[in-house]
Motif scaffolding. Structure first.
Motif, short mmCIF file in Angstrom:
data_model
loop_
_atom_site.label_atom_id
_atom_site.label_comp_id
_atom_site.label_asym_id
_atom_site.label_seq_id
_atom_site.Cartn_x
_atom_site.Cartn_y
_atom_site.Cartn_z
N LYS A 291 7.74 -12.89 -8.25
CA LYS A 291 7.77 -11.76 -7.33
C LYS A 291 8.46 -10.55 -7.96
CE LYS A 291 9.71 -10.19 -2.93
NZ LYS A 291 10.11 -10.55 -1.56
N ALA A 292 7.84 -9.39 -7.82
CA ALA A 292 8.45 -8.13 -8.25
C ALA A 292 8.88 -7.33 -7.01
CB ALA A 292 7.47 -7.33 -9.10
N HIS A 293 7.92 -6.67 -6.36
CA HIS A 293 8.15 -5.96 -5.10
C HIS A 293 9.17 -4.84 -5.24
CE1 HIS A 293 8.47 -6.40 -0.41
NE2 HIS A 293 7.60 -5.47 -0.78
N TRP A 294 9.07 -4.10 -6.37
CA TRP A 294 9.94 -2.95 -6.58
C TRP A 294 9.26 -1.63 -6.22
CZ3 TRP A 294 10.58 -6.40 -11.10
CH2 TRP A 294 11.80 -7.09 -11.08
N GLY A 295 7.93 -1.64 -6.15
CA GLY A 295 7.23 -0.39 -5.85
C GLY A 295 5.85 -0.66 -5.29
N SER A 296 5.32 0.30 -4.56
CA SER A 296 4.02 0.15 -3.91
C SER A 296 2.89 0.31 -4.92
CB SER A 296 3.87 1.19 -2.80
OG SER A 296 4.85 1.00 -1.79
N ALA A 297 1.74 -0.28 -4.60
CA ALA A 297 0.58 -0.23 -5.48
C ALA A 297 0.19 1.23 -5.75
CB ALA A 297 -0.59 -0.97 -4.85
N GLY A 298 -0.17 1.51 -6.99
CA GLY A 298 -0.54 2.87 -7.37
C GLY A 298 0.62 3.71 -7.84
N TRP B 100 12.90 7.77 4.21
CA TRP B 100 13.44 6.93 3.15
C TRP B 100 12.39 6.78 2.04
CZ3 TRP B 100 11.40 1.83 2.39
CH2 TRP B 100 10.54 1.37 3.40
N ASN B 101 12.77 6.17 0.96
CA ASN B 101 11.88 6.05 -0.20
C ASN B 101 10.91 4.88 0.00
OD1 ASN B 101 12.73 8.24 -1.81
ND2 ASN B 101 14.58 7.10 -2.39
N ILE B 102 9.87 5.14 0.78
CA ILE B 102 8.96 4.09 1.21
C ILE B 102 8.11 3.52 0.07
CG2 ILE B 102 8.83 4.91 3.58
CD1 ILE B 102 6.20 6.27 2.91
N ASN B 103 8.06 4.20 -1.08
CA ASN B 103 7.30 3.69 -2.23
C ASN B 103 8.16 2.98 -3.26
OD1 ASN B 103 4.76 4.51 -1.29
ND2 ASN B 103 5.03 6.58 -2.13
N GLY B 104 9.47 2.87 -2.99
CA GLY B 104 10.32 2.05 -3.84
C GLY B 104 10.89 2.74 -5.05
N LEU B 105 11.02 1.99 -6.13
CA LEU B 105 11.63 2.44 -7.39
C LEU B 105 10.57 3.00 -8.32
CD1 LEU B 105 13.88 2.41 -9.63
CD2 LEU B 105 13.27 0.01 -10.02
N SER B 106 10.95 4.02 -9.08
CA SER B 106 10.06 4.57 -10.10
C SER B 106 10.85 4.90 -11.36
CB SER B 106 9.34 5.83 -9.62
OG SER B 106 8.56 6.39 -10.67
N PRO B 107 10.37 4.48 -12.55
CA PRO B 107 10.98 4.90 -13.80
C PRO B 107 10.47 6.26 -14.27
CG PRO B 107 9.19 3.41 -14.27
CD PRO B 107 9.24 3.54 -12.77
N VAL B 108 9.57 6.84 -13.49
CA VAL B 108 8.94 8.13 -13.81
C VAL B 108 9.35 9.13 -12.73
CG1 VAL B 108 6.74 9.33 -14.12
CG2 VAL B 108 7.00 6.96 -14.91
N PRO B 109 9.73 10.36 -13.12
CA PRO B 109 10.17 11.33 -12.10
C PRO B 109 9.00 11.88 -11.31
CG PRO B 109 10.14 12.36 -14.27
CD PRO B 109 9.84 10.90 -14.49
N ASN B 110 9.35 12.46 -10.17
CA ASN B 110 8.42 13.22 -9.33
C ASN B 110 7.31 12.37 -8.71
OD1 ASN B 110 9.83 15.66 -10.03
ND2 ASN B 110 8.69 15.68 -11.97
N LYS C 137 0.84 -1.19 0.00
CA LYS C 137 0.00 0.00 0.00
C LYS C 137 0.88 1.24 0.00
CE LYS C 137 -3.80 2.19 2.54
NZ LYS C 137 -4.66 2.12 3.76
N ALA C 138 0.67 2.13 -0.95
CA ALA C 138 1.53 3.30 -1.10
C ALA C 138 1.51 4.19 0.13
CB ALA C 138 1.10 4.10 -2.33
N ASN C 139 2.64 4.87 0.31
CA ASN C 139 2.81 5.85 1.40
C ASN C 139 2.61 5.24 2.78
OD1 ASN C 139 3.17 8.04 -0.52
ND2 ASN C 139 0.96 7.91 -0.87
N THR C 140 2.98 3.98 2.92
CA THR C 140 2.83 3.28 4.19
C THR C 140 4.19 2.78 4.66
OG1 THR C 140 0.63 2.54 3.50
CG2 THR C 140 1.61 1.43 5.40
N PRO C 141 4.78 3.42 5.66
CA PRO C 141 6.10 2.99 6.12
C PRO C 141 6.05 1.58 6.73
CG PRO C 141 5.55 5.19 6.94
CD PRO C 141 4.30 4.62 6.38
N THR C 142 7.16 0.90 6.69
CA THR C 142 7.26 -0.42 7.30
C THR C 142 8.23 -0.42 8.48
OG1 THR C 142 8.95 -0.99 5.64
CG2 THR C 142 6.67 -1.67 5.18
N ASP C 143 8.50 0.76 9.01
CA ASP C 143 9.42 0.88 10.14
C ASP C 143 8.80 0.34 11.43
OD1 ASP C 143 11.45 2.81 8.77
OD2 ASP C 143 9.48 3.74 8.48
N SER C 144 9.64 -0.18 12.29
CA SER C 144 9.18 -0.56 13.62
C SER C 144 8.86 0.70 14.43
CB SER C 144 10.27 -1.37 14.34
OG SER C 144 10.58 -2.54 13.63
#
Length: 445
Positions: free
Chosen positions: A157-164, A121-131, A104-111
């Motif tokens: 499995k991909a898991h490179w970026g959050s949904a949306g 940190w970049n909690i939404n992962g990798l993006s090939p699109v800027p901004n 789920k986008a914009n959802t940290p996984t920190d303890s």
């Protein structure tokens, strides 16, 4: 006359495609999820251990006879940072995807911590699109391969970026085919009878997509993905195009569910139900590798195919989900997945070259981001543009031919992982085949 020109043009195109397919190797990456350094019958230590003896992975053993074995290969302590480093060539300290990403986008996984705020940190992962907020904007190497004539396939499995976000779909990262890759990092269920988690009222982000034809069947997830990989490979072979297959089966990530095809072997050996189930997941992945490799041999293209086998982090070492005393599953290394100790960051790595392959071993320390320039070099891609900074990874092809110098052994290996608001920066220098000197410093940003 016009027909003759068209026919001549078509013949010219076919000859060019055949020549390119011969000149450029196919590339297959077997990217296992959560497989520990010891979790196979092929040893990555100086000798075979009691842990190796628990497993049955004949196809990994066979591949090792044709490959260079890296006994000091490193990744990050958890999956997404390693997978982003693999695709971008950047160290986690630079791409700043320093923990696993929530589907789920914009959802940290920190303890949670009572004193410290989570790091930025970049909690939404990798993006090939800027901004795109909270992402690293980078050029993934599959898009470079695609632009240079490779037929690019992602399975599992991909898991490179959050949904949306754009990075959630491998199709946005340079892959022409995507089967079952999305924003989640583990399967909801391994069983076809349970539709791999796609059940009315019970479906979560972890339900595995794209495998409807297997729903309701007895086909284990590992086998379904293998069959899809073989189907996908048929097309570039028919077209005589070089291909890149990223085969990232969900095994052996939790849930640890027994693969009915193999579990009895381990129960008969006296393993408890949890360890037998885990070993059956490992053997299932090994069978997948064997099936794909045999397919390549049957098609006559094994000797023009690079094969790479690795894991994304150290193996599980907590009980549960594994059984036995905690932190004994990766011995003689300490701890496991999620830890910055050796058991959490050392991974198995095999690389088979397309030609002139023979088994050998090197203790030279390497990191997962090294595969970025290595794959592009092996694909004979010389010129490409990146939106990210210069990759941190080093080309490993010299090591594949036995050419080594002191710069490799003196190279610092740096990794990062956020822990309760602090960023540990880890630098590793290898002092023996087993032990490394590890320096950890903590800072906030």
């Amino acid at each position: 006359m016009q027909q003759h020109r068209i026919r001549a043009f078509a013949q010219s195109v076919n000859r060019r495609q055949e020549r390119q397919a011969t000149e450029r190797p196919n590339i297959v990456v077997f990217f296992v999820d959560d497989l520990g350094w010891q979790d196979m019958s092929e040893p990555f230590y100086t000798t075979k251990t009691a842990i190796n003896e628990k497993f049955h992975t004949p196809h990994i053993e066979s591949l090792a006879k044709d490959a260079v074995k890296f006994t000091n290969a490193y990744a990050t302590p958890v999956c997404t940072p390693s997978r982003v480093s693999f695709l971008t060539g950047l160290n986690a300290a630079h791409h700043r995807v320093t923990n696993w990403t929530n589907p789920k986008a914009n959802t940290p996984t920190d303890s949670k911590d009572e004193l410290l705020n989570p790091p930025d940190w970049n909690i939404n992962g990798l993006s090939p699109v800027p901004n795109i907020p909270h992402t690293v904007y980078a050029t993934p190497f599959p898009s470079i391969l695609k632009a240079n004539g490779y037929y690019t396939i992602h399975i599992g499995k991909a898991h490179w970026g959050s949904a949306g976000t754009p990075g959630a779909s491998p199709l946005n990262l340079g892959f022409m085919v995507n089967v079952a890759g999305h924003s989640a990092g583990h399967p909801q269920n391994y069983y076809g009878e349970q539709n791999y988690g796609n059940l009315p009222g019970k479906t979560s982000y972890q339900a595995v997509p794209d495998l409807m034809e297997y729903h309701g069947s007895s086909t284990f997830l590992t086998e379904a993905l293998t069959q899809e990989a073989l189907k996908a490979l048929a097309e570039p072979i028919r077209r005589k195009e070089p291909f890149f297959l990223h085969f990232s089966n969900y095994a052996v990530h939790v849930p640890i569910q027994p693969d009915p095809r193999f579990v009895q072997r381990y129960l008969d050996r006296g393993l408890d139900s949890t360890e037998a189930a885990y070993a059956s997941l490992v053997e299932g992945y090994d069978k997948s590798m064997g099936d794909i490799i045999q397919f390549l041999k049957d098609k006559g293209i094994y000797d023009n195919t690079v094969l790479i086998f690795l894991s994304d982090n150290g193996g599980l070492s907590l009980s549960p989900p594994r059984s036995g005393a905690a932190h004994t599953q990766n011995l003689p290394l300490k701890a496991g997945k999620g830890s910055l100790y050796e058991g959490g960051i050392r991974i198995p790595l095999l690389i088979k070259q397309a030609s002139g392959h023979s088994g050998s071993s090197t203790s030279t320390p390497v990191m997962v981001e090294d595969l970025f320039p290595t794959i592009l070099q092996m694909a004979k891609v010389k010129a490409y543009q990146l939106v990210q900074q210069e990759p941190d990874g080093k080309d490993l092809t010299s090591l594949l031919t036995g050419k080594n110098d002191e710069s490799w052994n003196s190279r610092p290996l740096s990794g990062m992982s956020p822990i309760n608001g602090l960023f540990p920066m880890v630098q590793v220098s290898i002092s023996s085949p087993l032990y490394a000197k590890v320096t950890i410093s903590y800072f906030t940003i």
